[in-house]
Every structure is written in C-alpha cells, then in structure tokens.
Design an enzyme around this catalytic site. Sequence first.
Site, PDB file in Angstrom:
ATOM      1  N   LYS A   1      52.338  37.153  37.339  1.00 43.54           N
ATOM      2  CA  LYS A   1      51.619  37.046  38.616  1.00 43.54           C
ATOM      3  C   LYS A   1      52.316  36.041  39.531  1.00 43.54           C
ATOM      4  CE  LYS A   1      47.333  38.607  36.611  1.00 43.54           C
ATOM      5  NZ  LYS A   1      46.127  38.280  35.856  1.00 43.54           N
TER       6      LYS A   1
ATOM      7  N   GLN B   1      41.982  33.815  34.605  1.00 41.76           N
ATOM      8  CA  GLN B   1      42.610  34.721  33.634  1.00 41.76           C
ATOM      9  C   GLN B   1      41.659  34.943  32.454  1.00 41.76           C
ATOM     10  OE1 GLN B   1      45.504  36.321  34.218  1.00 41.76           O
ATOM     11  NE2 GLN B   1      45.238  37.427  32.312  1.00 41.76           N
TER      12      GLN B   1
ATOM     13  N   ASP C   1      40.083  39.612  42.093  1.00 38.10           N
ATOM     14  CA  ASP C   1      40.057  40.530  40.950  1.00 38.10           C
ATOM     15  C   ASP C   1      39.056  41.663  41.196  1.00 38.10           C
ATOM     16  OD1 ASP C   1      41.718  40.211  38.696  1.00 38.10           O
ATOM     17  OD2 ASP C   1      40.649  38.407  38.058  1.00 38.10           O
TER      18      ASP C   1
HETATM   19  N1  GUN Z   1      43.180  39.680  31.692  1.00 35.25           N
HETATM   20  C1  GUN Z   1      43.742  40.903  31.491  1.00 35.25           C
HETATM   21  N2  GUN Z   1      43.775  41.587  32.652  1.00 35.25           N
HETATM   22  C2  GUN Z   1      43.215  40.808  33.589  1.00 35.25           C
HETATM   23  C3  GUN Z   1      42.985  40.956  34.993  1.00 35.25           C
HETATM   24  O1  GUN Z   1      43.280  41.979  35.615  1.00 35.25           O
HETATM   25  N3  GUN Z   1      42.398  39.899  35.611  1.00 35.25           N
HETATM   26  C4  GUN Z   1      42.050  38.774  34.944  1.00 35.25           C
HETATM   27  N4  GUN Z   1      41.460  37.800  35.645  1.00 35.25           N
HETATM   28  N5  GUN Z   1      42.248  38.606  33.663  1.00 35.25           N
HETATM   29  C5  GUN Z   1      42.831  39.614  32.989  1.00 35.25           C
END
Ligand code: GUN
Length: 288
Positions: free
Chosen positions: A53, A97, A120
């Site tokens: 990211k 996350q 998200d």
């Molecule tokens: N963990 C695995 N995929 C994601 C996601 O798309 N967003 C977040 N915040 N955590 C994750």
Amino acid sequence: MGRIINGKEIATKIRAELADKIKYLIEFGYRAPCLTVIQVGDDPASSTYVRNKKKACEECGIECRDIHLPDTSKEDDLLRTIRYLNIDKEVDGILVQLPLPKHMNERRVLEHIAINKDVDGFAIANAGKLLIGEDCTLPCTPAGVIELLRSTGVNLASKNAVVIGRSNIVGKPMALLLQRENMNVTMLHSKTSQDDMEFYCRHADVVVVATGHENTLTDRHFYGGKNPIIIDVGINRGSDGKLHGDVSEEVKAKYSSYYTPTPGGTGPLTIAMLMKNVFKAYKKDLEA
Ligand code: GUN
C-alpha cells in the site's frame, strides 16, 4: 484456454491516471492527499500488504503515514489514535489493517473511523448505502473485481454470476455490485453442498471465488459448463511456500473464457481501488 486478465497491468494504468491528476493539483498549489495506515502487531501477511500500500501511494503521489502499534496495545490506545487522525485536517483516509489481535473488537474499531475517512468502505454506514444503492465508498476488492470484469469487454447484463464466500469485506458487497451490473446473482458458501456448487458453477457466466481455501473449485465444478469468467480473490500460502488462489491456475486456464491469475490478478486492483478511494476523499475535502 481461458485468457488471462492482467490485473497488474490494469492496476498500473489506474495508478498512473491518478498520479497525473494528483501531480496536476499539486502544481496548482494544493496539498498532497494523505493515507494513514495503522497496523497492530507483526502479522507477516499484514506487513506485506502495508508495504504494498505504501509503495502504491508513493507511485500515485499520495503521502502515506504508517502507524505501527505493538500487539500488546490496548483497544483504547488504538481508538485514541483513530480519534486524533479523525480530526487531523491533513489526513484524508484512515485504514486499520485487518486482522486485529484477538483482544480487540474489530467492529468497534472500524466504526470509530470518521465516515468521510473510511477509505476501506467497511463502516456500517457505507455498507448500508451500498445496500440501498446510494453513492458511497465502495469496498476495494469487490470494486476492483468490477474493473477486471469490465476490462474483458464482455456484456454482463442478464448473465449469471456466482459468488462463493459471504464475508462482509468481499462476498456480500460483491453480490450487490454484480446486481448493479444487472447480473443474476447466486451466493454460495461453506454450507452449500458440493452437488449444488457444481450445478451453479456449470450454469455460471461469471464465478467470483473468495473462500480463502485452495482448490475450492476443481474440474467437477466446471466440466460441461459455460466456460465462465473466473475471478479468483483467494491468496493462500501453499505447502510449497508459494501463493495460490482458491482455484488452481490449471483449472482456471482450462475451463474459463477469461480468468485472473494468482498472484497478479485481483490483489493489485484492490490496492488501486484504495488509492482511488483516498483520492475521492481528498477531492471531497478540497471541494468542501
Ligand atoms: N486485510 C486484508 N485485506 C484487507 C483490506 O482490504 N483492508 C484492511 N483494512 N485490512 C485487510
């Protein structure tokens, strides 16, 4: 043989378009967009996702702040951090996350994020808006799947889609987005019988599989079927140490018209959609 949908390439194009727009705004004197990622603990998969990211942000010209809290943090510490970020005028998006350590209440934490910074799209308010068809922040993975499907140029309306998996993050919003494309949507899950799984997969024009289990679908599910577009959301670390989808590459190639490879399919799109959501939040703030 199914044709590969190159997620990496499509995501690169989306990031480049965003980078152009952001560069233009910065040249006009605006601040850069800013995403803050919070990771709690040291789950290796989470660390990889956070790294990816950050890299994508860099490419787009988005500032990425990274807050790393220890595993032993209390939920209150995390909530306090989120409250600070909620009122920080330079922060456009907050991403916690997942998964969080077991002693934390995931829902309570996600609901703490200011709705205009929920990049998200995991907040109940965003999920509710999606359900009733109002403008909202779309969850990144399902939004990315729609981009991948559109890239094939195949007409989706009135065709049959099967979604396997009913998580809040992927399966449920995925079904809603496919419905928006005027598809006939069937949702299957871990309690669906194998006979029914075969029946629905053989009648499908699009199969989105998001179970998190290798070999969820095999020859028997597709043999004699319609050579659907297979979108594989799964990322599983196999016993060989490599990453595998929920369906093997061989089965996808053999029975699909188009398919996403693993890795290099849905993963890059999820991050590209996150970048888009950050940019959308930033633009809304500039225009406010
Ligand atoms: N963990 C695995 N995929 C994601 C996601 O798309 N967003 C977040 N915040 N955590 C994750």
